[in-house]
Every structure is written in structure tokens, then in C-alpha cells.
Write an enzyme that holds these catalytic residues in place. Structure first.
Site, PDB file in Angstrom:
ATOM      1  N   SER A 166      -9.749   1.746   2.731  1.00  0.00           N
ATOM      2  CA  SER A 166      -8.889   2.501   1.838  1.00  0.00           C
ATOM      3  C   SER A 166      -7.843   1.645   1.123  1.00  0.00           C
ATOM      4  O   SER A 166      -7.178   2.115   0.201  1.00  0.00           O
ATOM      5  CB  SER A 166      -8.177   3.598   2.629  1.00  0.00           C
ATOM      6  OG  SER A 166      -7.321   3.041   3.622  1.00  0.00           O
ATOM      7  N   LYS A 173       0.841  -1.196   0.000  1.00  0.00           N
ATOM      8  CA  LYS A 173       0.000   0.000   0.000  1.00  0.00           C
ATOM      9  C   LYS A 173       0.878   1.248   0.000  1.00  0.00           C
ATOM     10  O   LYS A 173       1.899   1.302   0.706  1.00  0.00           O
ATOM     11  CB  LYS A 173      -0.916  -0.024   1.226  1.00  0.00           C
ATOM     12  CG  LYS A 173      -1.987   1.067   1.241  1.00  0.00           C
ATOM     13  CD  LYS A 173      -2.914   0.885   2.440  1.00  0.00           C
ATOM     14  CE  LYS A 173      -4.007   1.937   2.503  1.00  0.00           C
ATOM     15  NZ  LYS A 173      -4.910   1.744   3.659  1.00  0.00           N
ATOM     16  N   SER A 202     -10.044  -0.803   6.987  1.00  0.00           N
ATOM     17  CA  SER A 202      -9.500  -0.545   5.654  1.00  0.00           C
ATOM     18  C   SER A 202      -8.757  -1.704   5.022  1.00  0.00           C
ATOM     19  O   SER A 202      -8.393  -1.637   3.851  1.00  0.00           O
ATOM     20  CB  SER A 202      -8.580   0.685   5.690  1.00  0.00           C
ATOM     21  OG  SER A 202      -9.331   1.863   5.868  1.00  0.00           O
TER      22      SER A 202
END
Length: 490
Positions: A154, A79, A178
Site C-alpha cells: 500500500s 505516507k 506494503s
């Protein structure tokens, strides 16, 4: 089976058995990325040359007859809010579009020490704030099961990449769900460890008392392998636990006899899609048929969890985002002509609407006039939510609940109504508030508009008892095949 569809365990066996090389395994992932990225947009940057060199190093090691770690040579995605020295790290935000990391996160160092091959950095909501990956400054990521729908957020890029076979595992961050919520929407496994089990050093902070790094994989066993590699105390992160709970990924129990699984009545409420509820309850019955005992439990303060989260989280956001001021690093508006306008204009242009919304909300709840009424009260209710879990875990070994109230929703469906978007986290925020471990795994599919959409369930556990929830999840995957299904996107 395509090489890019392999699990970590399968890929490791193939490398050790010389069925294929690390270079061939990497090339399979890179070719898959080239094929599906125009549709998905899961990656923000690729590290092709570095990854190719790392794969060659692994091949040389195998050729010399040396033993390799289970993660060695396995393609991974990271990420884009986790730092890798020398690489652009944007956190999905305009304000960091040119930021080049000056150091490497602890979790990355640990993966690198085990020979991980990192293929690139994945897309995410702006500064990790969102539940759909639509707020990314670099465009949304699409769900591999239906490109007209969101992958969740996210960590949407990290989960979409695994679901589509662009990497074999990835890392995400989980502040209010997330990792788990997008894992549910993309039909993969997403694991949030106990707060403090994994170092946050080198992860761009959103809400420091809630953030946790965790793995995204196809199987629970793979999640345990990655977790075991990245867990542990870190002198650079004072919130890490000094006595990290041990786990044996290859010895996850499949024996459910004597396991008590709590079914919280507060999670099966109005607003939960009936098809999601049916899939989760069917999974519970499947576990019961294999020897587990189902026990109804109550978490009476669950209805306050979302409100508590959206007070504490913005309060911590406004503090952490304060450093993005156009002075020390990040985007600076060149048209600003004095100090104040550098601050205001750089942040106005560099931070997205959702980030600015949460910064304003955070400053409001921390203000002298309202701190007692909102922030301090939220912290008190946070203690009650923790107490609810403590009481429930005195009766059961783990808790089973839906991960998301609905399957993946359509692009743009919730962007105009922030409150509706926030409700996507209704079942996941409690684990972060309480700091307990939770893992989401596929438990069914729903057909909608001719597309198969995944359904996820989550298992929540006691503090530092990752072994139990991972064992129960692993046992479930031994008797079902939901996790073996792959989207047909090309």
C-alpha cells in the site's frame, strides 16, 4: 547528477561541503514534483511553505559553522497514514478526507529532532489495504518505470516518490509487505524492521500485531541511516522493545566471508515469474562469488502463510476500523437521521470496497461460531511459521528470496479479482507473521513492452538482527549497480 537523484549520504556531503544549500536541494525536489506529479500522482498533499522555512533554518545553521545531522536538510516524504499535527491525514480514505491530526507520530518527532525537511504526504491504498495503490480514494499512483503499471502497495506513493526523485527518502508502513513489495516494483530499497523496533504511535493502525513503520531509500546504507534515527523504545507504544538493537549505518560490513545465506525452496514455486527467479538466483550466485555460502533451507509452513495472514489481519482490521464510525472523527453522512444510520451510512460511503470486504471477513472469523475454526487455528499456525524461521536461522545468518512473484502489473489487471491481488503478497507476509526484519532491494530488470521493469529480492533476518541483513544488502550494492538506475519519465 541532478540533486534530486542524490542519496542521503551524497546530499549530506554536499551540504557540509557547501556544494549546494538545503534550500537548493529542497527546490530541486519541489521542481521535480511539479514536473512528474501530473504523471505519477505520488503525493496527496505538499507542505511547501513549512519545508522552505525548515530548509532556510538548516542553511543558517551551516552558515554559522554548526555541525548538522546526516538527515538535516534532506527532503523526505511521509505516507499519509502517519500523523503530523495540524495536517490533513487521510490514510487514502474518504472517511478521513477532512481529518486534521491532533498530535504528531513518534517517528516524525524523531525525524524533526534531526532537522528533516518533510515535503509532503504520499498516496496509499485505502486505509493501507491493497497491493497496488489503486484502491486509494484519491486516485491511483503510477509506476515511474511504466505509467501504465502499478507501483505496488500500500506504500505505492512513498516508493514511487523515491524512484522518481521527488524526495530523497520516505517512510511507509508494512503490514504484509506494503513497504517491500512496492519497493521491488519501483526499483528502490524498502526496509521493514523487527516488530517493536520502531514505534507505531501516531500511525493509523491497520493490523496492530503486524504493522511496522520503515524507510524507503535508494541504498541500503540510507535505509540504515533513517532506521537508526527512528528506532527505539517509546513510552507511548507498549509493543516497542525496551532494548532496541543498535546499528552503525556507516559501518555496515561488506565482508561476506563466513556469511551463510539460506535459499528457501518454498519460495521458488510455480507461479513465480521465471525471469524474476533468474534475477534472484543470479544475485545469490553473485553473493556466493564474494565469499558467502549458500545453504538450501526449508520453511515447511510457508504455504499456509497467506491464509494465516488473511485471517489474522482482517480480524485486527475490523477492530481498528471500528473507531471510524461517523461519530468521533472522520466523515459523517449528513443525510443520516438516526444513530444507526449514522454508523451504517457513514461507513458505507466513507470506507472503500476493499476495506469493507476485510471488515466483514474479520467479523466473520472472530464470530463465536467460527473463532476456534479460523482465528484461533491461524494463531496456532502463526507459531509454527515462527518456529520454521527459528529452525532455519539456526543454520544460516539470513535468508534470500524473491520479494514479488512478478514485476509490476498493469493498472486494472487484478482489481476485479481480490484473490489474485492478495497473491502479490505471497512472499512478504511471512516476515510480518513472524515479526522478523526484512529488506527488499533491486537485483535486476526485465524488459516488457519496451519498458525496463525492476526486480526485487528480499533478505530476511533473525529477530533484532537488522545489522546482518543490512550489511549483506549493502555488500551486494557495492558490487552491482541496479540501485543507481533511474526511470526516464520526463
Amino acid at each position: 547528477m541532478n540533486l534530486f537523484d542524490l542519496t542521503i549520504t551524497e546530499a549530506h556531503k554536499g551540504l557540509v561541503g557547501k556544494a549546494f544549500s538545503a534550500s537548493e536541494l529542497l527546490q530541486s525536489s519541489l521542481s521535480r514534483i511539479d514536473a512528474v506529479e501530473p504523471t505519477l500522482h505520488a503525493f496527496l498533499s505538499l507542505h511547501r511553505e513549512v519545508a522552505i522555512q525548515h530548509a532556510k533554518t538548516v542553511d543558517e545553521k551551516i552558515a554559522k559553522g554548526h555541525d548538522i545531522h546526516v538527515l538535516e536538510g534532506i527532503p523526505a516524504a511521509i505516507k499519509d497514514n502517519i500523523l503530523i499535527q495540524g495536517t490533513i491525514t487521510t490514510a487514502g480514505s474518504t472517511i478521513l478526507k477532512d481529518y486534521r491530526a491532533s498530535y504528531t507520530a513518534t517517528v516524525i518527532k524523531k525525524l524533526q529532532s534531526h532537522g528533516a525537511v518533510i515535503v509532503g504526504k504520499t498516496n496509499m491504498d485505502d486505509a493501507a489495504m491493497g497491493s497496488s495503490t489503486e484502491s486509494s480514494a484519491y486516485g491511483p499512483t503510477h509506476n515511474p518505470w511504466d505509467s501504465s503499471r502499478v507501483p505496488g502497495g500500500s506504500s505505492g506513493g512513498s516508493t514511487a516518490a523515491i524512484a522518481a526523485g521527488e524526495a530523497i527518502y520516505s517512510l511507509g508502513t508494512d503490514t504484509g509487505g506494503s513497504i517491500r513489495q512496492p519497493a521491488a516494483l519501483c526499483g528502490v530499497v524498502g526496509f521493514k524492521p523487527t516488530y517493536g523496533q520502531v514505534s507505531r504511535y501516531g500511525a493509523i493502525a491497520m493490523a496492530s500485531s503486524l504493522d511496522q513503520i520503515g524507510p524507503i531509500t535508494h541504498t541500503v546504507e540510507d535505509a540504515a541511516i533513517v532506521y537508526d534515527a527512528i528506532r527505539g523504545a517509546d513510552t507511548y507504544d507498549s509493543t516497542t522493545a525496551h532494548a532496541s538493537a543498535s546499528i552503525e549505518p556507516t559501518k555496515l560490513s561488506t565482508d561476506l566471508k563466513g556469511i551463510r545465506i539460506g535459499i528457501p525452496k518454498e519460495y521458488f514455486i510455480e507461479g513465480l515469474d521465471s525471469r524474476v527467479e533468474a534475477s534472484v538466483r543470479a544475485a545469490a550466485k553473485e553473493l556466493e562469488s564474494r565469499g558467502a555460502t549458500l545453504v538450501e533451507v526449508s520453511l515447511p509452513h510457508t504455504s499456509y502463510a497467506l491464509a494465516v495472514y488473511y485471517i489474522i489481519m482482517p480480524a485486527e482490521v475490523c477492530s481498528n476500523i471500528a473507531r471510524l464510525d461517523g461519530i468521533r472523527y472522520g466523515y459523517r453522512d449528513k443525510e443520516a437521521n438516526d444513530l444507526l444510520s449514522v454508523y451504517t451510512s457513514s461507513r458505507q460511503k466513507g470506507l472503500g470496497a476493499e476495506v469493507r470486504r476485510r471488515v466483514m471477513l474479520g467479523n466473520y472469523v472472530l464470530s463465536t461460531v467460527y473463532a476456534d475454526q479460523y482465528y484461533n487455528k491461524a494463531q496456532q499456525v502463526r507459531s509454527l511459521i515462527r518456529r520454521d524461521f527459528d529452525h532455519a536461522f539456526s543454520q544460516v545468518d539470513c535468508i534470500l528470496a524473491p520479494t514479488s512473484p512478478s514485476p509490476a502489473f498493469r493498472m486494472g489487471e487484478k482489481t476485479s479479482d481480490p484473490l489474485t491481488m492478495y497473491l502479490a503478497d505471497i512472499f512478504t507476509v511471512s516476515a510480518n507473521i513472524a515479526g522478523i526484519p526484512a529488506v527488499s532491494l533491486p537485483c535486476g530488470f526485465i524488459e516488457e513492452d519496451g519498458k525496463q521493469l525492476p526486480v526485487g529480492m528480499q533478505l530476511l533476518g533473525k529477530h533484532f538482527d537488522e545489522q546482518t541483513i543490512l550489511s549483506v544488502g549493502h555488500a551486494y550494492q557495492q558490487i552491482t549497480d541496479w540501485h543507481t538506475r533511474r526511470p526516464d519519465i520526463v
